[in-house]
Design a protein around this motif. Structure first.
Motif, PDB file in Angstrom:
ATOM      1  N   LEU A  76      16.980  -5.754  -6.630  1.00  0.00           N
ATOM      2  CA  LEU A  76      15.737  -5.071  -7.374  1.00  0.00           C
ATOM      3  C   LEU A  76      15.729  -4.562  -6.157  1.00  0.00           C
ATOM      4  CD1 LEU A  76      13.341  -5.429  -9.055  1.00  0.00           C
ATOM      5  CD2 LEU A  76      12.574  -6.871  -8.082  1.00  0.00           C
ATOM      6  N   VAL A  77      15.224  -5.385  -4.777  1.00  0.00           N
ATOM      7  CA  VAL A  77      14.404  -4.860  -4.053  1.00  0.00           C
ATOM      8  C   VAL A  77      15.673  -2.828  -4.088  1.00  0.00           C
ATOM      9  CG1 VAL A  77      14.474  -3.824  -1.342  1.00  0.00           C
ATOM     10  CG2 VAL A  77      13.586  -6.316  -2.480  1.00  0.00           C
ATOM     11  N   THR A 129       0.955  -1.223  -0.016  1.00  0.00           N
ATOM     12  CA  THR A 129       0.193  -0.053  -0.048  1.00  0.00           C
ATOM     13  C   THR A 129       0.606   1.271   0.008  1.00  0.00           C
ATOM     14  OG1 THR A 129      -0.158   0.057   2.531  1.00  0.00           O
ATOM     15  CG2 THR A 129      -1.653  -1.143   1.299  1.00  0.00           C
ATOM     16  N   GLU A 130       0.127   1.716  -0.131  1.00  0.00           N
ATOM     17  CA  GLU A 130       1.348   3.531  -0.328  1.00  0.00           C
ATOM     18  C   GLU A 130       1.354   4.244   0.545  1.00  0.00           C
ATOM     19  OE1 GLU A 130       1.772   5.456  -2.985  1.00  0.00           O
ATOM     20  OE2 GLU A 130       0.810   3.951  -4.315  1.00  0.00           O
ATOM     21  N   SER A 131       0.963   3.730   1.975  1.00  0.00           N
ATOM     22  CA  SER A 131       1.857   4.164   3.197  1.00  0.00           C
ATOM     23  C   SER A 131       1.997   3.048   3.785  1.00  0.00           C
ATOM     24  CB  SER A 131      -0.139   3.950   4.446  1.00  0.00           C
ATOM     25  OG  SER A 131      -0.674   2.439   4.542  1.00  0.00           O
ATOM     26  N   LYS A 132       2.604   2.279   3.138  1.00  0.00           N
ATOM     27  CA  LYS A 132       3.834   0.965   3.986  1.00  0.00           C
ATOM     28  C   LYS A 132       4.805   1.002   2.477  1.00  0.00           C
ATOM     29  CE  LYS A 132       1.596  -1.033   6.436  1.00  0.00           C
ATOM     30  NZ  LYS A 132       2.119  -0.754   8.559  1.00  0.00           N
ATOM     31  N   SER A 133       6.078   1.194   2.935  1.00  0.00           N
ATOM     32  CA  SER A 133       6.892   1.192   2.805  1.00  0.00           C
ATOM     33  C   SER A 133       7.885  -0.006   1.874  1.00  0.00           C
ATOM     34  CB  SER A 133       8.264   1.118   3.324  1.00  0.00           C
ATOM     35  OG  SER A 133       8.549   0.041   4.377  1.00  0.00           O
ATOM     36  N   LEU A 134       8.574  -0.567   0.969  1.00  0.00           N
ATOM     37  CA  LEU A 134       8.759  -1.776   0.271  1.00  0.00           C
ATOM     38  C   LEU A 134       9.652  -2.509   1.070  1.00  0.00           C
ATOM     39  CD1 LEU A 134       9.507  -2.431  -2.645  1.00  0.00           C
ATOM     40  CD2 LEU A 134      11.267  -1.365  -2.688  1.00  0.00           C
ATOM     41  N   LYS A 135       9.694  -1.973   2.179  1.00  0.00           N
ATOM     42  CA  LYS A 135      11.505  -2.926   2.756  1.00  0.00           C
ATOM     43  C   LYS A 135      10.464  -3.569   3.526  1.00  0.00           C
ATOM     44  CE  LYS A 135      14.022  -3.432   6.083  1.00  0.00           C
ATOM     45  NZ  LYS A 135      13.585  -3.905   7.119  1.00  0.00           N
ATOM     46  N   ASP A 136       8.808  -2.743   4.661  1.00  0.00           N
ATOM     47  CA  ASP A 136       7.848  -4.047   5.090  1.00  0.00           C
ATOM     48  C   ASP A 136       7.463  -5.227   4.143  1.00  0.00           C
ATOM     49  OD1 ASP A 136       8.746  -1.999   7.168  1.00  0.00           O
ATOM     50  OD2 ASP A 136       7.372  -0.380   6.840  1.00  0.00           O
ATOM     51  N   TYR A 137       7.489  -4.061   2.822  1.00  0.00           N
ATOM     52  CA  TYR A 137       5.967  -5.481   2.417  1.00  0.00           C
ATOM     53  C   TYR A 137       6.725  -6.861   2.351  1.00  0.00           C
ATOM     54  CZ  TYR A 137       3.659  -7.478  -2.456  1.00  0.00           C
ATOM     55  OH  TYR A 137       3.618  -8.063  -2.862  1.00  0.00           O
ATOM     56  N   ILE A 138       8.338  -6.471   1.068  1.00  0.00           N
ATOM     57  CA  ILE A 138       9.254  -7.346   1.649  1.00  0.00           C
ATOM     58  C   ILE A 138       9.358  -8.624   2.962  1.00  0.00           C
ATOM     59  CG2 ILE A 138      11.595  -8.421  -0.017  1.00  0.00           C
ATOM     60  CD1 ILE A 138       9.352  -6.966  -2.096  1.00  0.00           C
ATOM     61  N   ASP A 139       9.341  -7.446   3.466  1.00  0.00           N
ATOM     62  CA  ASP A 139       8.921  -8.877   5.596  1.00  0.00           C
ATOM     63  C   ASP A 139       8.545  -9.236   5.353  1.00  0.00           C
ATOM     64  OD1 ASP A 139      12.029  -7.556   5.229  1.00  0.00           O
ATOM     65  OD2 ASP A 139      11.715  -6.054   6.252  1.00  0.00           O
ATOM     66  N   ARG A 140       7.351  -8.384   4.811  1.00  0.00           N
ATOM     67  CA  ARG A 140       6.303  -9.442   4.977  1.00  0.00           C
ATOM     68  C   ARG A 140       5.767 -10.924   4.504  1.00  0.00           C
ATOM     69  NH1 ARG A 140       1.066  -6.218   4.343  1.00  0.00           N
ATOM     70  NH2 ARG A 140       3.109  -4.657   3.343  1.00  0.00           N
ATOM     71  N   LEU A 141       6.273 -10.669   3.162  1.00  0.00           N
ATOM     72  CA  LEU A 141       6.016 -11.190   2.032  1.00  0.00           C
ATOM     73  C   LEU A 141       6.568 -12.636   2.311  1.00  0.00           C
ATOM     74  CD1 LEU A 141       4.680 -11.272  -0.838  1.00  0.00           C
ATOM     75  CD2 LEU A 141       7.088 -11.226  -2.155  1.00  0.00           C
ATOM     76  N   MET A 142       8.048 -11.781   2.440  1.00  0.00           N
ATOM     77  CA  MET A 142       9.623 -13.372   2.615  1.00  0.00           C
ATOM     78  C   MET A 142       8.958 -13.958   4.560  1.00  0.00           C
ATOM     79  SD  MET A 142      10.967 -12.768   0.038  1.00  0.00           S
ATOM     80  CE  MET A 142      11.544 -14.541   0.625  1.00  0.00           C
ATOM     81  N   ASN A 143       8.035 -13.229   5.017  1.00  0.00           N
ATOM     82  CA  ASN A 143       7.824 -14.560   6.126  1.00  0.00           C
ATOM     83  C   ASN A 143       6.741 -14.859   6.117  1.00  0.00           C
ATOM     84  OD1 ASN A 143       7.671 -14.831   9.294  1.00  0.00           O
ATOM     85  ND2 ASN A 143       5.352 -13.482   8.685  1.00  0.00           N
ATOM     86  N   VAL A 144       5.719 -14.911   4.855  1.00  0.00           N
ATOM     87  CA  VAL A 144       5.178 -16.120   4.635  1.00  0.00           C
ATOM     88  C   VAL A 144       5.913 -17.463   4.083  1.00  0.00           C
ATOM     89  CG1 VAL A 144       3.025 -16.524   2.779  1.00  0.00           C
ATOM     90  CG2 VAL A 144       3.033 -14.484   5.066  1.00  0.00           C
TER      91      VAL A 144
END
Length: 205
Positions: free
Chosen positions: A191-192, A127-142
């Motif tokens: 990429l990140v 989301t626009e309110s979340k940083s790219l790093k936060d998104y990648i961290d959540r994705l890689m956690n899954v």
């Protein structure tokens, strides 16, 4: 190389939560001291044959000791509440299998867990309110949780997920990478870093 002695460091402690992570750590811990084979092979040592040599007596004694050492390591790696569940187990193999059944669940339960995690992976968005790093961290956690259950998500699929989830502001960089054919060989980490560099440059401007 495994240690020739038995001065083991403190093993990872299991207390109900995080069984999959504990199992991976405990497996490495036991392997470090040549004790994992006790659980992996589950071989049963019979009695010594008649008139054994000193070498045979020593070898038999060492193999028996391995079993007790492995069981002792498992005892030291669990809290008291968990210990009461395996206190009747006479071998490390029995204790390990009991944990696996109770905390990892049946094959059907494991299959459903993987399915739910894959769904979470597919619907996860930035989301626009979340940083790219936060998104990648959540994705890689899954992704890591799926791996702990014995399944894999190939890097190409993870890359596609990241690229398709990015907001429009990243389109110029993605197009640039596609034109240079870097997307065929670039890693997720690179990429990140490339995408975060864009964000930093824009912030400076």
């Amino acid at each position: 190389m495994a240690s020739s002695g038995y001065s083991a460091p403190i093993p990872p402690v299991f207390s109900r939560e995080g069984y999959a992570i504990w199992a991976v750590k405990m497996m490495a811990y036991l392997k470090a001291f040549d004790l994992w084979e006790v659980i992996e092979t589950s071989k049963h040592l019979g009695p010594l044959r008649e008139d054994p040599t000193l070498a045979q007596i020593k070898a038999h004694s060492e193999e028996c000791a391995k079993g007790f050492k492995a069981l002792s390591c498992i005892h030291a790696s669990i809290c008291e509440v968990i210990f009461t569940r395996i206190m009747a187990c006479e071998t490390a193999k029995q204790a390990w299998d009991l944990f696996k059944v109770e905390f990892q669940g049946s094959k059907q339960t494991k299959k459903m867990s993987v399915l739910n995690l894959r769904r979470e992976f597919e619907v996860l968005k930035i989301t626009e309110s979340k940083s790219l790093k936060d998104y990648i961290d959540r994705l890689m956690n899954v992704v890591d949780k799926i791996k702990l259950l014995g399944k894999e998500l190939i890097d190409k699929r993870i890359m596609e997920k990241v690229l398709f989830s990015l907001p429009e502001r990243f389109e110029p960089k993605i197009s640039s990478l596609e034109d240079s054919k870097d997307l065929r060989r670039i890693s997720l980490a690179k990429l990140v870093n490339a995408l975060q560099a864009i964000k930093k440059r824009r912030a400076i401007r």
